[in-house]
Motif scaffolding. Structure first.
Motif, short mmCIF file in Angstrom:
data_model
loop_
_atom_site.label_atom_id
_atom_site.label_comp_id
_atom_site.label_asym_id
_atom_site.label_seq_id
_atom_site.Cartn_x
_atom_site.Cartn_y
_atom_site.Cartn_z
N ALA A 295 40.61 38.69 33.92
CA ALA A 295 40.75 39.80 34.86
C ALA A 295 41.88 39.54 35.86
N VAL A 296 42.04 38.30 36.27
CA VAL A 296 43.15 37.96 37.18
C VAL A 296 44.48 38.15 36.47
N LYS A 297 44.55 37.77 35.19
CA LYS A 297 45.78 38.02 34.43
C LYS A 297 46.02 39.52 34.25
N ALA A 298 44.95 40.28 34.03
CA ALA A 298 45.09 41.73 33.87
C ALA A 298 45.61 42.37 35.15
N LEU A 299 45.17 41.88 36.30
CA LEU A 299 45.68 42.39 37.57
C LEU A 299 47.18 42.14 37.69
N ALA A 300 47.62 40.95 37.32
CA ALA A 300 49.05 40.66 37.36
C ALA A 300 49.82 41.54 36.38
N ASP A 301 49.25 41.77 35.20
CA ASP A 301 49.93 42.58 34.19
C ASP A 301 50.08 44.03 34.63
N CYS A 302 49.02 44.60 35.21
CA CYS A 302 49.09 46.02 35.58
C CYS A 302 49.81 46.23 36.89
N GLY A 303 49.92 45.17 37.71
CA GLY A 303 50.70 45.25 38.93
C GLY A 303 50.06 46.02 40.06
N ALA A 304 48.75 46.23 40.02
CA ALA A 304 48.09 46.98 41.09
C ALA A 304 48.16 46.22 42.41
N ALA A 305 48.24 46.98 43.50
CA ALA A 305 48.31 46.37 44.82
C ALA A 305 46.99 45.75 45.24
N ILE A 327 31.74 33.70 41.27
CA ILE A 327 32.21 32.34 41.55
C ILE A 327 33.47 32.04 40.74
N ALA A 328 33.43 32.37 39.45
CA ALA A 328 34.59 32.08 38.60
C ALA A 328 35.80 32.92 39.00
N LEU A 329 35.59 34.13 39.50
CA LEU A 329 36.72 34.94 39.94
C LEU A 329 37.42 34.28 41.12
N GLY A 330 36.66 33.79 42.08
CA GLY A 330 37.27 33.10 43.21
C GLY A 330 38.09 31.90 42.77
N GLU A 331 37.56 31.14 41.82
CA GLU A 331 38.29 29.97 41.32
C GLU A 331 39.56 30.39 40.58
N ALA A 332 39.49 31.45 39.79
CA ALA A 332 40.66 31.91 39.05
C ALA A 332 41.74 32.44 40.00
N LEU A 333 41.33 33.13 41.05
CA LEU A 333 42.29 33.62 42.04
C LEU A 333 42.98 32.46 42.74
N GLN A 335 43.43 29.44 41.57
CA GLN A 335 44.32 28.77 40.63
C GLN A 335 45.61 29.56 40.44
N ALA A 336 45.52 30.88 40.46
CA ALA A 336 46.70 31.73 40.30
C ALA A 336 47.44 31.96 41.61
N GLU A 337 46.93 31.38 42.69
CA GLU A 337 47.51 31.51 44.03
C GLU A 337 47.59 32.98 44.46
N VAL A 338 46.50 33.68 44.17
CA VAL A 338 46.35 35.07 44.60
C VAL A 338 45.30 35.10 45.71
N PRO A 339 45.58 35.73 46.85
CA PRO A 339 44.58 35.80 47.92
C PRO A 339 43.28 36.43 47.42
N ARG A 340 42.16 35.84 47.82
CA ARG A 340 40.88 36.34 47.33
C ARG A 340 40.61 37.78 47.76
N ASP A 341 41.13 38.18 48.92
CA ASP A 341 40.86 39.54 49.37
C ASP A 341 41.64 40.59 48.58
N LYS A 342 42.56 40.16 47.71
CA LYS A 342 43.27 41.11 46.86
C LYS A 342 42.41 41.57 45.69
N PHE A 343 41.34 40.84 45.39
CA PHE A 343 40.46 41.18 44.27
C PHE A 343 39.03 41.03 44.78
N ALA A 344 38.51 42.11 45.34
CA ALA A 344 37.24 42.05 46.06
C ALA A 344 36.06 42.25 45.12
#
Length: 354
Positions: A295-305, A327-333, A335-344
């Protein structure tokens, strides 16, 4: 209930339908009557960039194979939130209320839109067996404002709930926008459901300047033993006064091409609603459901804000723990250096506005 039957109905809603045995559920759904296309062979739909659904032998290997490691969820995990939405949201504002699993109420431009509404206690063809809710809907049905439009992504029971659609039809008589073939199942259940069926890439005017486009997604569909992929599945791009919302109700990741194609055709996207749950075991679920890293990769691919998570925490469809996706979403964010509040990650009854 015999152990064998209980384990069968522990399947995901779509997979459970594939092996449910009573003849009444072997399906009366008619084949879609339409021209052959690049994703319809005249009998069944397919994704030229996807993967076919798992075979029955693979379903049985997952359910009864010795390597299965299923974490049981608590019987009831109530959300601390409950929403009472306003009658309407006007102007350049969007209000999203998370009902639970994949169900959302989206209010904008004076229209009220429900996505994959499920208020039933079970995501199943049966009222007495199948995946059961672990928390109440974030909005009580009686607290819903007048509903104008319903978007239904595909036929699996955790997305297309005819009991809820019938209640909505009786109370509000909304338009129901859905991919090809799902309208047949709805009308066979209740002719009062105002279903309108569309193909991938069709753009549907909703009124008040809003429109929705059905776009390909990496998934499949079935409601019985004999109707695999006889109805289409889709994600949605919803045009609103403040930008486009990309609503992915169910999808595998694959090579990410579906998400990049949406970005190319519909970007920039203001918001993506992406599934993060129902992903274990990976050998079985990879082609149809994303895990949080996907899902974190999909967010990067689609480019949503901004992104919001769903498809977790209400119905146990697969083997991971109830809190594992968040829990895993927070860890994936991280690792990808994406702020956690960007994917709530919201709980049922929580609201997101912009």
């Amino acid at each position: 209930m015999p152990t064998t039957r209980r384990r069968i109905f522990g399947l995901p809603a779509g997979a459970a339908a594939v092996i449910a045995v009573p003849s009444v559920w072997m399906t009366r759904m008619k084949t879609h009557d339409g021209p052959i296309s690049d994703h319809f062979d005249g009998l069944r739909f397919f994704d030229p960039h996807g993967a076919p659904p798992k075979k029955l032998a693979e379903v049985l290997r997952w359910q009864f194979g010795g390597e299965r490691k299923r974490v049981n969820w608590p019987d009831w995990v109530p959300s601390p939130y409950a929403d009472t939405p306003p009658p309407r949201v006007e102007g350049d504002k969007v209000r999203l209320s998370f009902v639970g699993h994949v169900s959302w109420l989206i209010q904008t431009a004076g229209l009220n839109i429900l996505v994959d509404p499920v208020w039933s206690m079970r995501a199943s063809p049966f009222s007495w067996a199948g995946p059961k809710r672990r928390n109440d809907p974030g909005i009580a049905f009686e607290a819903l404002p007048e509903i104008d439009v319903v978007l239904v992504s595909h036929g699996h029971y955790d997305h297309l709930d005819v009991a809820t659609l019938s209640k909505l039809a009786a109370k509000f008589s909304p338009r129901v926008v859905t991919p090809l073939g799902n309208d047949v199942a709805m009308r066979e259940a209740d002719r009062a459901i105002k279903a309108e069926a569309f193909d991938w890439q069709d753009r549907v005017e909703l009124g008040s300047g809003l429109a929705v486009t059905l776009v390909p997604t990496r998934h499949w569909s079935a409601r019985g033993l004999l109707d695999r992929n006889k109805a289409l599945w889709a994600s949605f791009v919803l045009e609103t006064p403040v930008g486009k919302l990309y609503i992915v109700c169910d999808s595998g990741y694959g090579d990410g091409g579906h998400f990049r194609r949406v970005a190319d055709a519909h970007g920039p996207l203001r918001l993506a609603i992406l599934p993060i749950g129902a992903y274990e075991p990976r050998w079985f679920m990879r082609d149809q459901h994303m895990n949080p890293a996907d899902a974190v990769k999909a967010l990067a691919d689609c480019g949503a804000a901004q992104a919001l998570a769903h498809h977790h925490g209400t119905f146990q469809l697969t083997d991971e723990a109830i809190d594992a996706p968040a829990i895993a979403l927070g860890e994936a964010l991280d690792q990808a250096e994406v702020p956690r509040d960007k994917f709530a990650v919201l709980k049922p009854g929580q609201v997101f506005e912009f």
